[in-house]
Design a protein around this motif. Structure first.
Motif, PDB file in Angstrom:
ATOM      1  N   PHE A 110     -30.171 -54.831  10.223  1.00 34.19           N
ATOM      2  CA  PHE A 110     -29.026 -55.724  10.143  1.00 34.19           C
ATOM      3  C   PHE A 110     -29.339 -56.751   9.080  1.00 34.19           C
ATOM      4  CE2 PHE A 110     -26.244 -59.126  11.746  1.00 34.19           C
ATOM      5  CZ  PHE A 110     -25.080 -58.400  11.857  1.00 34.19           C
ATOM      6  N   ALA A 111     -28.851 -56.521   7.862  1.00 35.93           N
ATOM      7  CA  ALA A 111     -29.162 -57.378   6.723  1.00 35.93           C
ATOM      8  C   ALA A 111     -28.110 -58.477   6.581  1.00 35.93           C
ATOM      9  CB  ALA A 111     -29.219 -56.544   5.445  1.00 35.93           C
ATOM     10  N   PHE A 112     -28.356 -59.400   5.641  1.00 28.30           N
ATOM     11  CA  PHE A 112     -27.438 -60.512   5.489  1.00 28.30           C
ATOM     12  C   PHE A 112     -26.070 -60.054   4.985  1.00 28.30           C
ATOM     13  CE2 PHE A 112     -28.912 -60.254   1.152  1.00 28.30           C
ATOM     14  CZ  PHE A 112     -27.849 -60.697   0.401  1.00 28.30           C
ATOM     15  N   GLU A 113     -25.987 -58.900   4.309  1.00 23.08           N
ATOM     16  CA  GLU A 113     -24.691 -58.401   3.862  1.00 23.08           C
ATOM     17  C   GLU A 113     -23.808 -58.006   5.032  1.00 23.08           C
ATOM     18  OE1 GLU A 113     -27.535 -56.858   2.729  1.00 23.08           O
ATOM     19  OE2 GLU A 113     -27.655 -57.447   0.637  1.00 23.08           O
ATOM     20  N   LEU A 131     -22.799 -61.840   6.340  1.00 17.35           N
ATOM     21  CA  LEU A 131     -22.286 -62.706   5.284  1.00 17.35           C
ATOM     22  C   LEU A 131     -21.477 -61.849   4.318  1.00 17.35           C
ATOM     23  CD1 LEU A 131     -25.410 -64.891   4.529  1.00 17.35           C
ATOM     24  CD2 LEU A 131     -23.399 -65.544   5.802  1.00 17.35           C
ATOM     25  N   ASN A 132     -20.932 -62.452   3.325  1.00 19.47           N
ATOM     26  CA  ASN A 132     -20.165 -61.696   2.343  1.00 19.47           C
ATOM     27  C   ASN A 132     -21.077 -60.850   1.475  1.00 19.47           C
ATOM     28  OD1 ASN A 132     -17.810 -62.845   3.241  1.00 19.47           O
ATOM     29  ND2 ASN A 132     -17.876 -64.501   1.752  1.00 19.47           N
ATOM     30  N   ASP A 133     -20.523 -59.778   0.975  1.00 21.16           N
ATOM     31  CA  ASP A 133     -21.237 -58.917   0.046  1.00 21.16           C
ATOM     32  C   ASP A 133     -21.397 -59.666  -1.277  1.00 21.16           C
ATOM     33  OD1 ASP A 133     -22.377 -56.819  -1.258  1.00 21.16           O
ATOM     34  OD2 ASP A 133     -20.609 -55.530  -1.218  1.00 21.16           O
ATOM     35  N   THR A 160     -18.942 -65.658  -8.576  1.00 19.28           N
ATOM     36  CA  THR A 160     -19.860 -65.768  -9.708  1.00 19.28           C
ATOM     37  C   THR A 160     -20.417 -64.420 -10.147  1.00 19.28           C
ATOM     38  OG1 THR A 160     -21.705 -66.158  -8.201  1.00 19.28           O
ATOM     39  CG2 THR A 160     -20.544 -68.095  -9.070  1.00 19.28           C
ATOM     40  N   PHE A 161     -19.978 -63.343  -9.541  1.00 19.81           N
ATOM     41  CA  PHE A 161     -20.465 -62.005  -9.895  1.00 19.81           C
ATOM     42  C   PHE A 161     -19.916 -61.600 -11.252  1.00 19.81           C
ATOM     43  CE2 PHE A 161     -20.292 -57.326  -9.632  1.00 19.81           C
ATOM     44  CZ  PHE A 161     -21.634 -57.091  -9.406  1.00 19.81           C
ATOM     45  N   ARG A 162     -20.790 -61.133 -12.125  1.00 19.04           N
ATOM     46  CA  ARG A 162     -20.377 -60.690 -13.448  1.00 19.04           C
ATOM     47  C   ARG A 162     -19.976 -59.230 -13.388  1.00 19.04           C
ATOM     48  NH1 ARG A 162     -25.041 -62.662 -17.407  1.00 19.04           N
ATOM     49  NH2 ARG A 162     -23.574 -62.013 -18.998  1.00 19.04           N
TER      50      ARG A 162
END
Length: 144
Positions: free
Chosen positions: A104-107, A110-112, A118-120
């Protein structure tokens, strides 16, 4: 063995230009000097110890050929990826092999990170050039 070590480190040099600010963002001295967080290094060392213990259990249970077969499967599944583009590689086979499907990861809560403001966006041409070995550098600079 040395080929695996060289694949992990990708030089940030394209066409003889060491610092390409437009592709890779601003150069930071702090990121080169400061190491990872102590908790992150403790997590990595614990993860390595657990993998070694799991490997010893598999050798004792199924014989020495079984972990070698798993290593071969790991190498094949880690190379299988979609071409760079709008749909990222899920690496489902690799996650099933390593058992990280149950993690169970932070993704997950939380949001991906790919959906952040700020994602390029990915430059598909540069990503394929990196994959084919025509140019060096990360396939996609992730954040602005």
């Amino acid at each position: 063995m040395e080929a695996a070590k060289t694949e992990k480190a990708i030089a940030h040099e394209i066409g003889g230009i060491q610092n390409d600010t437009l592709r890779f963002g601003l150069h930071s001295v702090k990121s080169e000097i400061a190491g990872s967080h102590p908790l992150e290094s403790a997590y990595q060392s614990t993860k390595e110890v657990q993998e070694q213990m799991k490997r010893r259990i598999l050798v004792n249970t199924y014989g020495s050929a079984f972990p070698l077969k798993m290593d071969l499967d790991f190498q094949m599944l880690s190379r299988f990826q979609r071409p760079p583009g709008p749909i990222p590689s899920s690496m489902l086979g690799l996650e099933a092999l390593t058992g990280s499907l149950e993690d169970f990861a932070f993704e997950d809560y939380l949001n991906d990170p790919r959906e952040a403001e700020t994602f390029r966006p990915l430059d598909m041409h540069h990503g394929m050039e990196v994959r084919l070995g025509v140019s060096n550098g990360p396939a996609c600079p992730s954040f602005i």
